[in-house]
Enzyme design. Structure first.
Site, PDB file in Angstrom:
ATOM      1  N   ASP A 282       0.846  -1.194   0.000  1.00 36.20           N
ATOM      2  CA  ASP A 282       0.000   0.000   0.000  1.00 36.20           C
ATOM      3  C   ASP A 282       0.884   1.247   0.000  1.00 36.20           C
ATOM      4  O   ASP A 282       2.023   1.207   0.458  1.00 36.20           O
ATOM      5  CB  ASP A 282      -0.876   0.041   1.264  1.00 36.20           C
TER       6      ASP A 282
ATOM      7  N   ARG B  42      -1.141  -1.082  -8.383  1.00 43.16           N
ATOM      8  CA  ARG B  42      -2.523  -0.693  -8.089  1.00 43.16           C
ATOM      9  C   ARG B  42      -2.589   0.822  -8.190  1.00 43.16           C
ATOM     10  O   ARG B  42      -1.758   1.513  -7.597  1.00 43.16           O
ATOM     11  CB  ARG B  42      -2.927  -1.109  -6.674  1.00 43.16           C
TER      12      ARG B  42
HETATM   13  P1  FDA Z   1     -14.546   8.646  -4.505  1.00 42.66           P
HETATM   14  O1  FDA Z   1     -14.092   9.041  -3.128  1.00 42.66           O
HETATM   15  O2  FDA Z   1     -14.174   9.517  -5.621  1.00 42.66           O
HETATM   16  O3  FDA Z   1     -16.075   8.434  -4.468  1.00 42.66           O
HETATM   17  C1  FDA Z   1     -16.812   7.936  -5.584  1.00 42.66           C
HETATM   18  C2  FDA Z   1     -18.005   7.121  -5.099  1.00 42.66           C
HETATM   19  O4  FDA Z   1     -17.534   5.915  -4.483  1.00 42.66           O
HETATM   20  C3  FDA Z   1     -18.814   7.784  -3.997  1.00 42.66           C
HETATM   21  O5  FDA Z   1     -19.776   8.648  -4.514  1.00 42.66           O
HETATM   22  C4  FDA Z   1     -19.451   6.569  -3.323  1.00 42.66           C
HETATM   23  O6  FDA Z   1     -20.536   6.113  -4.069  1.00 42.66           O
HETATM   24  C5  FDA Z   1     -18.366   5.543  -3.407  1.00 42.66           C
HETATM   25  N1  FDA Z   1     -17.555   5.467  -2.167  1.00 42.66           N
HETATM   26  C6  FDA Z   1     -16.283   5.878  -2.013  1.00 42.66           C
HETATM   27  N2  FDA Z   1     -15.833   5.618  -0.774  1.00 42.66           N
HETATM   28  C7  FDA Z   1     -16.857   5.053  -0.119  1.00 42.66           C
HETATM   29  C8  FDA Z   1     -17.037   4.543   1.192  1.00 42.66           C
HETATM   30  N3  FDA Z   1     -16.076   4.563   2.125  1.00 42.66           N
HETATM   31  N4  FDA Z   1     -18.226   4.013   1.511  1.00 42.66           N
HETATM   32  C9  FDA Z   1     -19.210   3.941   0.592  1.00 42.66           C
HETATM   33  N5  FDA Z   1     -19.117   4.400  -0.664  1.00 42.66           N
HETATM   34  C10 FDA Z   1     -17.968   4.939  -1.017  1.00 42.66           C
HETATM   35  N6  FDA Z   1      -5.326   5.041  -0.865  1.00 42.66           N
HETATM   36  C11 FDA Z   1      -4.012   5.303  -0.629  1.00 42.66           C
HETATM   37  O7  FDA Z   1      -3.637   6.472  -0.473  1.00 42.66           O
HETATM   38  N7  FDA Z   1      -3.115   4.280  -0.604  1.00 42.66           N
HETATM   39  C12 FDA Z   1      -3.468   2.982  -0.823  1.00 42.66           C
HETATM   40  O8  FDA Z   1      -2.609   2.089  -0.790  1.00 42.66           O
HETATM   41  C13 FDA Z   1      -4.846   2.703  -1.073  1.00 42.66           C
HETATM   42  N8  FDA Z   1      -5.267   1.436  -1.321  1.00 42.66           N
HETATM   43  C14 FDA Z   1      -6.577   1.214  -1.705  1.00 42.66           C
HETATM   44  C15 FDA Z   1      -6.989  -0.060  -2.077  1.00 42.66           C
HETATM   45  C16 FDA Z   1      -8.273  -0.285  -2.552  1.00 42.66           C
HETATM   46  C17 FDA Z   1      -8.690  -1.662  -2.976  1.00 42.66           C
HETATM   47  C18 FDA Z   1      -9.182   0.816  -2.641  1.00 42.66           C
HETATM   48  C19 FDA Z   1     -10.566   0.624  -3.194  1.00 42.66           C
HETATM   49  C20 FDA Z   1      -8.792   2.064  -2.248  1.00 42.66           C
HETATM   50  C21 FDA Z   1      -7.504   2.286  -1.760  1.00 42.66           C
HETATM   51  N9  FDA Z   1      -7.094   3.551  -1.350  1.00 42.66           N
HETATM   52  C22 FDA Z   1      -5.762   3.773  -1.077  1.00 42.66           C
HETATM   53  C23 FDA Z   1      -8.105   4.630  -1.117  1.00 42.66           C
HETATM   54  C24 FDA Z   1      -8.262   5.538  -2.318  1.00 42.66           C
HETATM   55  O9  FDA Z   1      -7.114   6.324  -2.505  1.00 42.66           O
HETATM   56  C25 FDA Z   1      -9.495   6.467  -2.136  1.00 42.66           C
HETATM   57  O10 FDA Z   1      -9.274   7.297  -1.016  1.00 42.66           O
HETATM   58  C26 FDA Z   1     -10.813   5.756  -1.928  1.00 42.66           C
HETATM   59  O11 FDA Z   1     -10.908   4.579  -2.698  1.00 42.66           O
HETATM   60  C27 FDA Z   1     -11.962   6.690  -2.326  1.00 42.66           C
HETATM   61  O12 FDA Z   1     -11.873   7.031  -3.713  1.00 42.66           O
HETATM   62  P2  FDA Z   1     -12.783   6.334  -4.823  1.00 42.66           P
HETATM   63  O13 FDA Z   1     -12.091   6.428  -6.118  1.00 42.66           O
HETATM   64  O14 FDA Z   1     -13.115   4.950  -4.371  1.00 42.66           O
HETATM   65  O15 FDA Z   1     -14.146   7.109  -4.803  1.00 42.66           O
END
Ligand code: FDA
Length: 309
Positions: free
Chosen positions: A134, A184
């Site tokens: 990560d 990732r």
């Molecule tokens: P974004 O925040 O843009 O939201 C889009 C939509 O996703 C929202 O409208 C909602 O519908 C849904 N959503 C997002 N988060 C949600 C929640 N908690 N509960 C419910 N719905 C939600 N970061 C990092 O800095 N280092 C790392 O190593 C990792 N590793 C990692 C692994 C995996 C498998 C995931 C999915 C994420 C990470 N992250 C991470 C976190 C990543 O950087 C980010 O902060 C979150 O995934 C939120 O961004 P999204 O692109 O998912 O959606």
């Protein structure tokens, strides 16, 4: 406004770890974290991975823990990962592991961290289990890439996470793609200065799609970590336009988050890997998930009354 206050409240609560310890002793509250955390034991994680596998998903298992300040604690964290890898192999699970280098002693120096991590990488090699590192705050980016690079040079199957919000990421991904490293890509979860990171969603999203596209074009099997339907659609479109099939990459989401979307993507034939955290240190992770989206409190409250949602 309310969301901002709640977000600050959950991040503040995340610091008070005794609340987590107390709540585990109360039967009613013990179920609370189970929406986002598989449980406190490896047994719980294995059960969660089995259920995901039955639903067509792969998994990556995270042994929850925060940064450590001494070598013994780092070695203990590494030993839990070795045990997790051995169990994945023994059970024949379609899973790998995700870990944080601060949990493996990165604050004690990169040399120490390498020593601590090597047995985990070795267990991964022995059992054919990929090790995902990560990415933490920008204070650790260089050191994280250095440790991953050193272990890759020793022939271990290990790959980093790259954050789309960092200005430097196009350069990092260029190098990783050239070596066809499994990366990732995520948007990034830490509070970073505007001098080094984009803050506006449009720029972060554009960077996210560019980074994944670079990795797709290099045939480097990227992990596309997002719950954002716009990112998922853009990546699937970019791949299809280049004649790249859905087996050349995988979507990744967190345990308990957008389970509807996870199901839909599996039904459409996409590869889906779910990040499954377990361990006694569940409390700060759980609070950060609530801070990310305060509406998640509703899911949690519902699960206390027996509706897992
Ligand atoms: P974004 O925040 O843009 O939201 C889009 C939509 O996703 C929202 O409208 C909602 O519908 C849904 N959503 C997002 N988060 C949600 C929640 N908690 N509960 C419910 N719905 C939600 N970061 C990092 O800095 N280092 C790392 O190593 C990792 N590793 C990692 C692994 C995996 C498998 C995931 C999915 C994420 C990470 N992250 C991470 C976190 C990543 O950087 C980010 O902060 C979150 O995934 C939120 O961004 P999204 O692109 O998912 O959606």
């Amino acid at each position: 406004m309310v969301a901002t206050i709640l977000r600050a409240l959950f991040l503040w609560l995340a610091e008070w770890r005794w609340i987590g310890r107390v709540s585990l002793r109360l039967p009613f509250l013990r179920r609370m974290p189970l929406r986002f955390v598989a449980g406190t034991t490896l047994e719980d994680a294995v059960a969660a991975v089995r259920a995901l596998q039955a639903a067509g998903a792969m998994a990556t298992i995270d042994v929850l823990g925060e940064s450590v300040a001494d070598r013994a604690a780092a070695d203990r964290a590494a030993a839990s990962y070795v045990a997790t890898i051995e169990r994945i192999a023994a059970e024949g699970l379609d899973a790998n592991v995700s870990l944080k280098l601060t949990q493996m002693g990165l604050d004690l120096g990169t040399a120490t961290c390498l020593e601590v991590l090597r047995p985990v990488a070795e267990a991964g090699r022995r059992h054919g289990v990929f090790v995902r590192v990560d990415m933490e705050s920008s204070a650790y980016t260089d050191r994280t890439l250095e440790v991953v690079g050193a272990l890759r040079a020793e022939g271990y199957e290990i790959g980093p996470v790259i954050q789309a919000y960092l200005h430097r990421s196009a350069g990092d991904v260029g190098q990783l793609a050239a070596a066809r490293v499994r990366v990732r890509v995520c948007k990034g979860a830490y509070a970073e200065e505007a001098a080094i990171a984009w803050h506006d969603r449009v720029a972060i999203n554009a960077s996210f799609v560019d980074l994944v596209t670079t990795l797709l074009e290099a045939d480097a099997y990227p992990g596309v970590a997002t719950h954002d339907p716009a990112m998922i659609e853009a990546v699937a479109r970019a791949a299809a336009q280049r004649g790249i099939g859905p087996d050349a990459y995988e979507f990744q989401m967190l345990y308990g988050v957008r389970r509807d979307l996870q199901r839909q993507l599996i039904e459409k034939g996409y590869r889906m890997r779910v990040y499954v955290p377990y361990g006694t240190e569940w409390y700060p992770y759980f609070m950060r998930r609530l801070a990310e989206r305060p509406a998640n409190v509703l899911f949690v409250v519902r699960s206390l009354f027996g509706e897992g949602g």
